[in-house]
Design a protein around this motif. Structure first.
Motif, PDB file in Angstrom:
ATOM      1  N   SER A 102       0.816  -1.213   0.000  1.00 37.72           N
ATOM      2  CA  SER A 102       0.000   0.000   0.000  1.00 37.72           C
ATOM      3  C   SER A 102       0.851   1.265   0.000  1.00 37.72           C
ATOM      4  O   SER A 102       0.414   2.304  -0.488  1.00 37.72           O
ATOM      5  N   VAL A 103       2.054   1.164   0.559  1.00 39.45           N
ATOM      6  CA  VAL A 103       2.970   2.305   0.491  1.00 39.45           C
ATOM      7  C   VAL A 103       3.252   2.634  -0.974  1.00 39.45           C
ATOM      8  O   VAL A 103       3.143   3.785  -1.410  1.00 39.45           O
ATOM      9  N   LEU A 104       3.592   1.606  -1.747  1.00 39.92           N
ATOM     10  CA  LEU A 104       3.867   1.822  -3.176  1.00 39.92           C
ATOM     11  C   LEU A 104       2.644   2.405  -3.891  1.00 39.92           C
ATOM     12  O   LEU A 104       2.763   3.310  -4.721  1.00 39.92           O
ATOM     13  N   MET A 105       1.466   1.857  -3.583  1.00 43.50           N
ATOM     14  CA  MET A 105       0.257   2.231  -4.318  1.00 43.50           C
ATOM     15  C   MET A 105      -0.169   3.672  -4.034  1.00 43.50           C
ATOM     16  O   MET A 105      -0.816   4.307  -4.854  1.00 43.50           O
ATOM     17  N   ASN A 106       0.168   4.195  -2.851  1.00 43.17           N
ATOM     18  CA  ASN A 106      -0.131   5.596  -2.556  1.00 43.17           C
ATOM     19  C   ASN A 106       0.964   6.539  -3.044  1.00 43.17           C
ATOM     20  O   ASN A 106       0.682   7.625  -3.539  1.00 43.17           O
ATOM     21  N   VAL A 107       2.210   6.128  -2.879  1.00 44.11           N
ATOM     22  CA  VAL A 107       3.324   7.051  -3.143  1.00 44.11           C
ATOM     23  C   VAL A 107       3.595   7.208  -4.641  1.00 44.11           C
ATOM     24  O   VAL A 107       3.795   8.323  -5.132  1.00 44.11           O
ATOM     25  N   ILE A 108       3.592   6.090  -5.360  1.00 42.28           N
ATOM     26  CA  ILE A 108       4.059   6.160  -6.751  1.00 42.28           C
ATOM     27  C   ILE A 108       3.155   7.040  -7.637  1.00 42.28           C
ATOM     28  O   ILE A 108       3.667   7.851  -8.417  1.00 42.28           O
ATOM     29  N   PRO A 109       1.813   6.952  -7.535  1.00 39.56           N
ATOM     30  CA  PRO A 109       1.001   7.862  -8.365  1.00 39.56           C
ATOM     31  C   PRO A 109       1.296   9.340  -8.077  1.00 39.56           C
ATOM     32  O   PRO A 109       1.297  10.164  -8.999  1.00 39.56           O
ATOM     33  N   ALA A 110       1.564   9.673  -6.813  1.00 39.19           N
ATOM     34  CA  ALA A 110       1.897  11.065  -6.471  1.00 39.19           C
ATOM     35  C   ALA A 110       3.221  11.466  -7.105  1.00 39.19           C
ATOM     36  O   ALA A 110       3.358  12.569  -7.656  1.00 39.19           O
ATOM     37  N   GLY A 137      -3.216  -8.256  -9.114  1.00 36.47           N
ATOM     38  CA  GLY A 137      -3.435  -6.811  -9.085  1.00 36.47           C
ATOM     39  C   GLY A 137      -3.115  -6.194  -7.737  1.00 36.47           C
ATOM     40  O   GLY A 137      -2.695  -5.043  -7.654  1.00 36.47           O
ATOM     41  N   ASP A 138      -3.299  -6.970  -6.677  1.00 40.74           N
ATOM     42  CA  ASP A 138      -3.006  -6.442  -5.338  1.00 40.74           C
ATOM     43  C   ASP A 138      -1.535  -6.076  -5.193  1.00 40.74           C
ATOM     44  O   ASP A 138      -1.185  -5.141  -4.473  1.00 40.74           O
ATOM     45  N   TYR A 139      -0.678  -6.842  -5.870  1.00 37.38           N
ATOM     46  CA  TYR A 139       0.754  -6.716  -5.597  1.00 37.38           C
ATOM     47  C   TYR A 139       1.618  -6.290  -6.758  1.00 37.38           C
ATOM     48  O   TYR A 139       2.643  -5.664  -6.559  1.00 37.38           O
ATOM     49  N   PHE A 140       1.222  -6.634  -7.983  1.00 34.11           N
ATOM     50  CA  PHE A 140       2.318  -6.744  -8.941  1.00 34.11           C
ATOM     51  C   PHE A 140       2.077  -6.175 -10.336  1.00 34.11           C
ATOM     52  O   PHE A 140       3.000  -5.645 -10.950  1.00 34.11           O
ATOM     53  N   ALA A 141       0.883  -6.335 -10.883  1.00 33.15           N
ATOM     54  CA  ALA A 141       0.704  -6.084 -12.320  1.00 33.15           C
ATOM     55  C   ALA A 141       0.976  -4.623 -12.687  1.00 33.15           C
ATOM     56  O   ALA A 141       1.537  -4.343 -13.750  1.00 33.15           O
ATOM     57  N   GLY A 142       0.583  -3.692 -11.805  1.00 35.19           N
ATOM     58  CA  GLY A 142       0.819  -2.279 -12.113  1.00 35.19           C
ATOM     59  C   GLY A 142      -0.355  -1.371 -11.778  1.00 35.19           C
ATOM     60  O   GLY A 142      -0.169  -0.301 -11.216  1.00 35.19           O
ATOM     61  N   PRO A 143      -1.597  -1.749 -12.134  1.00 38.39           N
ATOM     62  CA  PRO A 143      -2.755  -0.929 -11.736  1.00 38.39           C
ATOM     63  C   PRO A 143      -2.843  -0.805 -10.222  1.00 38.39           C
ATOM     64  O   PRO A 143      -2.321  -1.651  -9.494  1.00 38.39           O
TER      65      PRO A 143
END
Lengths: 430, 430
Positions: free
Chosen positions: B133-141, B355-361
């Motif tokens: 979840s760290v990646l999923m919040n930080v990377i789009p920003a 999708g939870d971990y790896f694919a990219g979306p």
């Protein structure tokens, strides 16, 4: 008009959340309509708008709309049609396609854009009945492709029974086919939860009084809402060469909106500051909404004297104004430095009313400093996105172990097993 | 697992707003930090997290991060680096340019895209400490171009003193340089209002407990917030040819998240329904988080039997699930009919954990039916738009009368005069 340094001027205003009593009143109305449907809707309409209606009278008929056309003049029709065409054209440029990323291992990833299905637009009655706002809310939703757009507006306008004909004509011109004569928190509740007469929507937008705002906040999550609009603001950044009369007129066009509106000139020129302050007085003298504008200018208006245009830009970025006009020798030169502003008007002919009514960009803009993080109403507000993942067998076989590693590090063995069961089956086959 | 018809299954869950006591507690904490800054922040941290810190200990140091790298294994590092690269690549495709529309009369209209300046990411401690979840919040920003991304997370994780090393490593891998050991409503307040140690942000995102959610709601308007996450959901739409073991594993991967999670299979095949129900029992038997998953399946899970796939699509659109898997003979054939879903997984190899971990979306998706109107976390969430209006003299002379007509119909004479003063001056000159 006060002339002062930026540091003596309080740049921030508090966000308005209503009193506990107002909150309770709004929540009670929402709850009543949620539980009782049309019966509560009609009861609150009689109580707050003084209109005794039956459920079958809630919906505006084609005859009502035809009658409204008989009450508006040709000049208005011509102007609103051209404005609508400009707004449509600008917002069409915001549209985006769904897209797919095709990967060499057969995987497809993508983002699917879809319009919301049903949107409710709240249009206030009373003194703030603005046909232009009907266009600014409805057209972006239409351009996004929203198939059902429903409008609600109180059954009385400015003390008079009946909906303002200019509002009805603007709605018809924008293509709205479903209009209900209901307003206040009760209208918001009906749009969120539905009643026997009104089908619920996916999103509610449009401005209203404090009860409308509190009701919107209360139903957020059940439906989407737009932002809660605050009082309107303009900042003008100008140098010595700018026309003081233009600036004064633009500041007053903001100030006449309401007593809470804020009009600020930021300039390094003491001469311009004095000239604008004098012009504001001169132009105020015969302005019809003089009392409102005077109160706004006295309480929330100011000329902020800065040392340089660069300092002026800093001040503007801190203000994060809803509207920003740049009247300097070469305004394009400064554009890249403007970080926070809802709409940016460049040069002497881009007076704010050009954008309020006609040019095409939306006039519903982030207020109260929220331009730091929010945007004018736009087509994206009426679209939702879905992610698309079509993972290939090859991709799963290549990456399954890494996915399981990450799942197990988070203590989610069930996630790992959903991958493992597939890997094992495929490996068994081969 | 219950097998029933869709009409016997309640499709809607209520939105969670917290109790009045929880609201008051959250607001008191927010108010304390707003008024007292670091002093309150440290007091609440001791009270709720049991950590007595000084202000200078709030910020995580480079030594802390280096130490965390010593505690994570190589397999985790490889997997998280590749996941981060995939997430970055997918989100880069969402980026949009500022644009201008150049008109024949010299007018320029446009939309300017800018990143937010400073964003705060909340990362929960406790059992829900998810590096992904760290990646999923930080990377789009980051992809949006946000120059300052700050992370806050409680000083203790799952009862142990100290931040989970996997969280710190994920943050470092994502490029976060500013991390504070502070959590709860007090962390949200510090990000919104700032303290002596923490500079305020423009937006706060990331999940948390009910106090974090209520604090975020309370500061909305001062800063932007992301949506309030509800419990997680999956719907699987499958026909008779689908693999029951895959489906059961995917349903359980959702159910193990928490007792409130909801896992639903929608199918026209009675045979598949029975097989999946049996497989769920079989796989539950040795699942480490069996108790949680069992409770979720019993209370919020179901197999919904439909007559046809077309009816199944209707049911899915009403559910508006956070995750939707389609395991049918030709899943692409159904894609155009899916109106509401956060992420859509097609075919047998697109298991949700992909999708939870790896694919990219993004894996942060709209929950609780809000996919009707909201979207996965994406780059747009970290951009703001400004409208640009450079109106030419020619355009103003041609359209000024229409603008005045509209302004006067709204009773805004000051708006009309801002145009009139320009038209008169230009006409005087010629």
């Amino acid at each position: 008009m006060r002339i002062m340094s930026p540091k003596d001027f309080g740049l921030k205003r508090e966000v308005e959340y209503g009193t506990p009593e107002q909150n309770k009143a709004a929540l009670d109305i929402v709850d009543g309509v949620k539980k009782e449907g049309d019966a509560a809707l009609l009861r609150f309409t009689e109580q707050f708008d003084g209109s005794r209606l039956t459920a079958s009278q809630l919906r505006v008929t084609q005859e009502d709309i035809d009658a409204a056309y008989g009450l508006v003049d040709e000049a208005f029709l011509i102007a609103i049609r051209e404005a609508a065409a400009n707004i449509r054209k600008f917002h069409e440029k915001q549209l985006r396609n769904s897209w797919m990323d095709l990967q060499p291992d057969g995987t497809l990833l993508g983002q699917i854009m879809r319009p919301l299905k049903r949107v409710g637009v709240y249009v206030p009655g009373g003194k703030a009945a603005y046909p232009s706002s009907v266009l600014m809310n409805v057209i972006p939703a239409q351009v996004a492709g929203v198939p059902e757009i429903v409008m609600v507006t109180p059954p009385a306008t400015g003390g008079k029974e009946g909906i303002d004909p200019f509002i009805l004509v603007a709605a018809a011109e924008a293509g709205v086919k479903e209009i209900y004569r209901v307003g206040g928190a009760q209208a918001v509740a009906a749009l969120a939860y539905g009643t026997e007469t009104i089908i619920p929507v996916d999103k509610i937008c449009g401005p209203g009084n404090i009860y409308v705002a509190l009701a919107k906040r209360a139903v957020f999550g059940v439906v989407d809402i737009d932002s809660i609009a605050g009082p309107s603001e303009i900042a003008v950044l100008a140098d010595a060469g700018a026309d003081a009369a233009y600036i004064a007129a633009d500041l007053l066009s903001q100030a006449e909106h309401d007593e809470m509106a804020s009009s600020i000139l930021v300039t390094p020129s003491r001469e311009l500051a004095d000239a604008v302050a004098a012009e504001v007085e001169r132009q105020l003298a015969d302005l019809p909404r003089q009392a409102i504008a005077r109160s706004s200018i006295d309480n929330y208006g100011a000329v902020l004297l800065v040392e340089t245009l660069a300092e002026g830009i800093d001040v503007v970025n801190q203000l994060a104004p809803e509207h920003l006009e740049i009247l300097t020798e070469d305004p394009m030169k400064l554009l890249a430095y403007i970080e926070n502003a809802g709409a940016i008007f460049l040069g002497p002919y881009s007076s704010e009313p050009v954008g309020d009514y006609f040019a095409g960009p939306n006039h519903i803009l982030p207020t109260n400093g929220t331009a730091r993080f929010s945007s004018p109403v736009n087509v994206d507000d009426f679209l939702k996105k879905s992610s698309l993942i079509y993972y290939s067998k090859e991709a799963l076989m290549a990456n399954g172990d890494k996915i399981m590693t990450l799942a197990r590090h988070e203590g989610l063995e069930g996630h790992a097993r959903a991958i493992e069961i597939r890997l094992e089956k495929e490996r068994d086959i081969h």
